[in-house]
Design a protein around this motif. Structure first.
Motif, PDB file in Angstrom:
ATOM      1  N   ASP A  73       0.866  -1.188   0.000  1.00 25.54           N
ATOM      2  CA  ASP A  73       0.000   0.000   0.000  1.00 25.54           C
ATOM      3  C   ASP A  73       0.902   1.237   0.000  1.00 25.54           C
ATOM      4  O   ASP A  73       1.142   1.847   1.046  1.00 25.54           O
ATOM      5  CB  ASP A  73      -0.892  -0.049   1.262  1.00 25.54           C
ATOM      6  CG  ASP A  73      -1.921   1.075   1.275  1.00 25.54           C
ATOM      7  OD1 ASP A  73      -1.900   1.921   0.355  1.00 25.54           O
ATOM      8  OD2 ASP A  73      -2.737   1.102   2.212  1.00 25.54           O
ATOM      9  N   PRO A  74       1.430   1.616  -1.176  1.00 23.67           N
ATOM     10  CA  PRO A  74       2.491   2.630  -1.200  1.00 23.67           C
ATOM     11  C   PRO A  74       2.091   4.006  -0.681  1.00 23.67           C
ATOM     12  O   PRO A  74       2.917   4.724  -0.125  1.00 23.67           O
ATOM     13  CB  PRO A  74       2.906   2.702  -2.668  1.00 23.67           C
ATOM     14  CG  PRO A  74       1.874   1.990  -3.441  1.00 23.67           C
ATOM     15  CD  PRO A  74       1.145   1.068  -2.519  1.00 23.67           C
ATOM     16  N   GLY A  75       0.810   4.365  -0.821  1.00 19.28           N
ATOM     17  CA  GLY A  75       0.382   5.683  -0.340  1.00 19.28           C
ATOM     18  C   GLY A  75       0.444   5.800   1.179  1.00 19.28           C
ATOM     19  O   GLY A  75       0.631   6.891   1.728  1.00 19.28           O
ATOM     20  N   LYS A  76       0.338   4.655   1.837  1.00 18.74           N
ATOM     21  CA  LYS A  76       0.210   4.641   3.305  1.00 18.74           C
ATOM     22  C   LYS A  76       1.448   5.166   4.033  1.00 18.74           C
ATOM     23  O   LYS A  76       1.347   5.682   5.145  1.00 18.74           O
ATOM     24  CB  LYS A  76      -0.057   3.189   3.718  1.00 18.74           C
ATOM     25  CG  LYS A  76      -0.343   2.971   5.157  1.00 18.74           C
ATOM     26  CD  LYS A  76      -0.771   1.520   5.352  1.00 18.74           C
ATOM     27  CE  LYS A  76      -0.935   1.194   6.824  1.00 18.74           C
ATOM     28  NZ  LYS A  76      -1.273  -0.222   7.007  1.00 18.74           N
ATOM     29  N   TRP A  77       2.621   5.042   3.408  1.00 16.72           N
ATOM     30  CA  TRP A  77       3.864   5.330   4.129  1.00 16.72           C
ATOM     31  C   TRP A  77       4.524   6.636   3.707  1.00 16.72           C
ATOM     32  O   TRP A  77       5.597   6.983   4.208  1.00 16.72           O
ATOM     33  CB  TRP A  77       4.863   4.168   3.931  1.00 16.72           C
ATOM     34  CG  TRP A  77       4.233   2.840   4.236  1.00 16.72           C
ATOM     35  CD1 TRP A  77       3.837   1.887   3.333  1.00 16.72           C
ATOM     36  CD2 TRP A  77       3.875   2.332   5.527  1.00 16.72           C
ATOM     37  NE1 TRP A  77       3.265   0.822   3.978  1.00 16.72           N
ATOM     38  CE2 TRP A  77       3.282   1.067   5.332  1.00 16.72           C
ATOM     39  CE3 TRP A  77       4.004   2.832   6.828  1.00 16.72           C
ATOM     40  CZ2 TRP A  77       2.817   0.289   6.387  1.00 16.72           C
ATOM     41  CZ3 TRP A  77       3.544   2.054   7.882  1.00 16.72           C
ATOM     42  CH2 TRP A  77       2.960   0.803   7.658  1.00 16.72           C
ATOM     43  N   VAL A  78       3.893   7.374   2.785  1.00 11.21           N
ATOM     44  CA  VAL A  78       4.548   8.560   2.226  1.00 11.21           C
ATOM     45  C   VAL A  78       4.889   9.573   3.323  1.00 11.21           C
ATOM     46  O   VAL A  78       6.033  10.028   3.448  1.00 11.21           O
ATOM     47  CB  VAL A  78       3.657   9.223   1.137  1.00 11.21           C
ATOM     48  CG1 VAL A  78       4.232  10.565   0.705  1.00 11.21           C
ATOM     49  CG2 VAL A  78       3.510   8.300  -0.071  1.00 11.21           C
ATOM     50  N   LYS A  79       3.905   9.896   4.162  1.00 11.78           N
ATOM     51  CA  LYS A  79       4.132  10.921   5.181  1.00 11.78           C
ATOM     52  C   LYS A  79       5.175  10.448   6.203  1.00 11.78           C
ATOM     53  O   LYS A  79       6.076  11.205   6.593  1.00 11.78           O
ATOM     54  CB  LYS A  79       2.806  11.276   5.868  1.00 11.78           C
ATOM     55  CG  LYS A  79       2.942  12.414   6.847  1.00 11.78           C
ATOM     56  CD  LYS A  79       1.620  12.919   7.378  1.00 11.78           C
ATOM     57  CE  LYS A  79       1.800  14.098   8.321  1.00 11.78           C
ATOM     58  NZ  LYS A  79       2.790  13.890   9.361  1.00 11.78           N
ATOM     59  N   ASP A  80       5.056   9.193   6.623  1.00 14.30           N
ATOM     60  CA  ASP A  80       5.998   8.658   7.621  1.00 14.30           C
ATOM     61  C   ASP A  80       7.439   8.717   7.107  1.00 14.30           C
ATOM     62  O   ASP A  80       8.358   9.101   7.834  1.00 14.30           O
ATOM     63  CB  ASP A  80       5.669   7.194   7.949  1.00 14.30           C
ATOM     64  CG  ASP A  80       4.402   7.071   8.780  1.00 14.30           C
ATOM     65  OD1 ASP A  80       3.804   8.114   9.095  1.00 14.30           O
ATOM     66  OD2 ASP A  80       4.015   5.936   9.102  1.00 14.30           O
ATOM     67  N   ILE A  81       7.622   8.333   5.861  1.00 15.22           N
ATOM     68  CA  ILE A  81       8.990   8.316   5.313  1.00 15.22           C
ATOM     69  C   ILE A  81       9.494   9.754   5.115  1.00 15.22           C
ATOM     70  O   ILE A  81      10.664  10.051   5.399  1.00 15.22           O
ATOM     71  CB  ILE A  81       9.048   7.510   3.983  1.00 15.22           C
ATOM     72  CG1 ILE A  81       8.739   6.020   4.254  1.00 15.22           C
ATOM     73  CG2 ILE A  81      10.399   7.662   3.294  1.00 15.22           C
ATOM     74  CD1 ILE A  81       9.758   5.273   5.092  1.00 15.22           C
ATOM     75  N   ALA A  82       8.621  10.644   4.677  1.00 19.90           N
ATOM     76  CA  ALA A  82       9.027  12.051   4.520  1.00 19.90           C
ATOM     77  C   ALA A  82       9.417  12.636   5.879  1.00 19.90           C
ATOM     78  O   ALA A  82      10.481  13.260   6.018  1.00 19.90           O
ATOM     79  CB  ALA A  82       7.890  12.862   3.894  1.00 19.90           C
ATOM     80  N   ASP A  83       8.579  12.407   6.894  1.00 22.03           N
ATOM     81  CA  ASP A  83       8.882  12.934   8.235  1.00 22.03           C
ATOM     82  C   ASP A  83      10.164  12.322   8.796  1.00 22.03           C
ATOM     83  O   ASP A  83      10.874  12.950   9.590  1.00 22.03           O
ATOM     84  CB  ASP A  83       7.722  12.638   9.208  1.00 22.03           C
ATOM     85  CG  ASP A  83       6.473  13.459   8.875  1.00 22.03           C
ATOM     86  OD1 ASP A  83       6.591  14.401   8.062  1.00 22.03           O
ATOM     87  OD2 ASP A  83       5.393  13.142   9.413  1.00 22.03           O
TER      88      ASP A  83
END
Ligand SMILES: O=C(CO)[C@H](O)[C@H](O)COP(=O)(O)O
Length: 308
Positions: A73-83
């Motif tokens: 689920d690639p959209g799920k981790w975008v914010k976590d990885i950016a932060d």
């Protein structure tokens, strides 16, 4: 063509000393560090997630983390990885119905956006719209999930095709890449080189990184000359053609690679399901499974720590 970047894959590192391993690679000339993030669903393995990325980001100033998201689920981790401090976010085309939406989510952060294709996914699945929206395309040269696998040279025409379609885009290769396979990648037009085992398991990683860089830079010069000559309608002298001995020549010199136009297409649900299942090993016996992973470098420690 965009600048050459060498990105050691930390999958082959001593993961218990990950911060030191990243620093060691940067001191040895790495441009990027390739962080393999797996969720146990898209691929049958789990390595690390955003908390580890955050820890490395704090400990290693100026690191560029090229985060390869082998997740369902690639959209799920975008914010976590950016932060957490990720600099580039690569998602798999096989994992989403709507790649443009994932790109939009990534672009809403400060990260670069990249899309990856598995060995079973044709380059034509990358639409012009998607290719023009991302900063990088990753062509997997092994099935994702484990380091230390054999390089799949049959993926090279995809690299050449994508380079011809997107001359200014970063095109990355990942899997089984090292001094013995770099020429094929470089001649096809790859400029971002991921290498795990070949770099971390070598007593002199600096030499390996330098070698990979020089071979890519030499190939870029060759490709530039080829492009200029072909544009002028000139025949290339045989000495300047890279012949692989199997009837194929380098992507540009062979003239076999035609930059076609690919309109916006979303995969059919059935096709995506097939590609997704293939990634999980459900439809491909060659694909690594947990049993075959156990002897591979992702699960064993390198002996190359501190050059010993
Ligand atoms: O994405 C990966 C596997 O899923 C790794 O980055 C890749 O396999 C690199 O390892 P090596 O150079 O040892 O083949």
């Amino acid at each position: 063509m965009p600048a050459v970047k060498i990105a050691p894959s930390v999958l082959a590192s001593d993961l218990g000393n990950l911060n030191c391993e990243c620093i060691r690679m940067m001191e040895n000339g790495a441009d990027w560090l390739h962080m393999d993030i797996m969720d146990g669903h898209f691929v049958p393995n789990i390595v690390m997630g955003a908390p580890v990325i955050a820890s490395v980001s704090k400990a290693v100033p100026n690191i560029f983390m090229d985060c390869h998201m082998m997740v369902a689920d690639p959209g799920k981790w975008v914010k976590d990885i950016a932060d957490a401090g990720g600099a580039s976010y690569t998602f798999h085309l096989e994992a989403t119905d709507d790649p443009m939406d994932v790109v939009r989510q990534i672009k809403a952060t400060k990260m670069r956006a990249a899309v990856a294709i598995n060995p079973g996914t044709p380059a034509s699945e990358i639409s012009d719209e998607l290719g023009n929206a991302v900063d990088m395309i990753l062509v997997m040269t092994v099935w994702p999930g484990a380091g230390g696998q054999k390089f799949m040279k049959e993926c090279m025409p995809k690299v050449a095709e994508l380079r011809a379609r997107f001359p200014d885009l970063d095109v990355e290769v990942d899997g089984g890449v090292g001094p013995k396979t770099i020429d094929r990648c470089a001649d096809a037009g790859a400029n971002v080189i991921v290498a795990g085992t070949a770099v971390f398991n070598h007593p002199k990683p600096k030499d390996v990184i330098a070698f990979l860089r020089v071979r890519c830079e030499e190939a870029q010069e060759r490709i530039k000359r080829e492009r200029e000559r072909l544009a002028n309608g000139e025949e290339l002298p045989p000495s300047e053609r890279k012949d692989y001995g199997d009837g194929r020549r380098s992507g540009y010199a062979s003239g076999a690679i035609t930059p076609l136009s690919y309109p916006r297409v979303y995969m059919s649900a059935a096709k995506r399901e097939k590609l997704r299942r293939e990634s999980q090993g459900a439809e491909n016996r060659e694909r690594p499974n947990m049993a075959s992973l156990s002897g591979m470098s992702s699960l064993s420690m390198t002996t190359a720590v501190n050059g010993k």
